[in-house]
Scaffold this motif. Sequence first.
Motif, short mmCIF file in Angstrom:
data_model
loop_
_atom_site.label_atom_id
_atom_site.label_comp_id
_atom_site.label_asym_id
_atom_site.label_seq_id
_atom_site.Cartn_x
_atom_site.Cartn_y
_atom_site.Cartn_z
N PHE A 126 26.03 -19.47 6.74
CA PHE A 126 26.00 -19.38 8.19
C PHE A 126 26.53 -18.05 8.72
N ARG A 127 27.71 -17.67 8.29
CA ARG A 127 28.29 -16.44 8.84
C ARG A 127 27.49 -15.20 8.44
N GLU A 128 26.91 -15.20 7.24
CA GLU A 128 26.10 -14.05 6.84
C GLU A 128 24.80 -13.97 7.62
N ASN A 129 24.41 -15.08 8.23
CA ASN A 129 23.23 -15.09 9.10
C ASN A 129 23.61 -15.02 10.57
N ASP A 130 24.86 -14.60 10.83
CA ASP A 130 25.36 -14.43 12.20
C ASP A 130 25.28 -15.71 13.01
N ILE A 131 25.51 -16.84 12.35
CA ILE A 131 25.56 -18.13 13.04
C ILE A 131 27.03 -18.51 13.18
N SER A 132 27.54 -18.40 14.39
CA SER A 132 28.97 -18.62 14.62
C SER A 132 29.29 -20.06 15.02
#
Length: 379
Positions: free
Chosen positions: A188-194
Amino acid sequence: MALEKEIYKPRTSTPVKKKSAFREWLDSIVFAVVAATLIRWLFMEAFTIPTPSMENSLLVGDFLFVSKLHYGTRTPKTPLQVPLTHQTIWGTDIPSYLDWIQLPQYRLPGFSEVKSGDVVVFNYPPELQHPVDLKTNYIKRCIGTPGDKVEIRNAQVFLNGKPMENPVRLENEYFVSTTTAVNEDKVFRENDISEFSTYTETYNDTIPTNDESGYIVYTTVDKAAKLKEYDFVRDVRQVVAPADISEPSLYPSSSLIKWNRDNYGPITVPKEGVTIQLTPENVAFYGNVIKYYEGNENVEVSEGKVTVDGKAIDGYTFKQDYYFMMGDNRHNSADSRYWGFVPKDHIVGKAVFVWMSIDPNPTSFSNKIRWNRLFRVID
């Protein structure tokens, strides 16, 4: 005849007293405060994004400049205020203003009007405990302008009967069905999903009860498609409320209205000079507008009727324009769907560009500043 020769004596000059270091410092501070106040009032003001309601267009930690020139700056309404403050004095809960004097408010000429699709900063209308110019600042995208008919069908906005082009970085809510637990930082974080949570932590009537496990995420269409490429992801589907589900927290709060966040309207945005008949449905739509934002006194709204000074009225002509605002993070935004229209006198300015962006939850210190967002124009 001989002329007398004038003798000029040099004038004695009074020595100039040199300013003390404290006086020099004080003069510099006063000049800086006055200059900053004028710039902030007339031209441009800096704001910070504190919530994810405009993601993925604007992120938490974005610092942006808002132009007052586009729509025209407003004259001050509350003059008894500490300069460069808003509601409280910095770092305290002490009010920074006195509302003993309230001046008539005017708007200087701007070079454009608020248009559908503009990202706008405005004062939060329902905050009636503060003067208009000192209500909390909100930022949303303008969906409907005065006189427009706004409707949402299956999460798609329609404007005057036609589908409105979605913002490029619009976020929706998705259910990600997985076969196993996910390394959240990596996926998630590597796909900019916060914004994400496990399905067991989230209750949502729009997701059918089944044996699937997974996550609720808020993201863009492109990133949702990318999640489908992981081998441990069974499915990714958008969460949309069925039309037959009623969401009671929406505006207007009325038993006559059975809408939800994804199926809303149609509703017409009030326009200056337009007269409406006060049917029970129109009273539900516009009763609070007449009572709180039009400068009327002694207005009561109850049982589908509006009374002014004790006398019932059956029609009303709006005194100013209004706007319908929505966040780009459509399932995580408190906007006009929940609290109604934005009066024109509440409009602060147009968001123009991000000058700094700081990630509040960086994966490392070197990623604290989002360098790719600096000086990004807001679209």
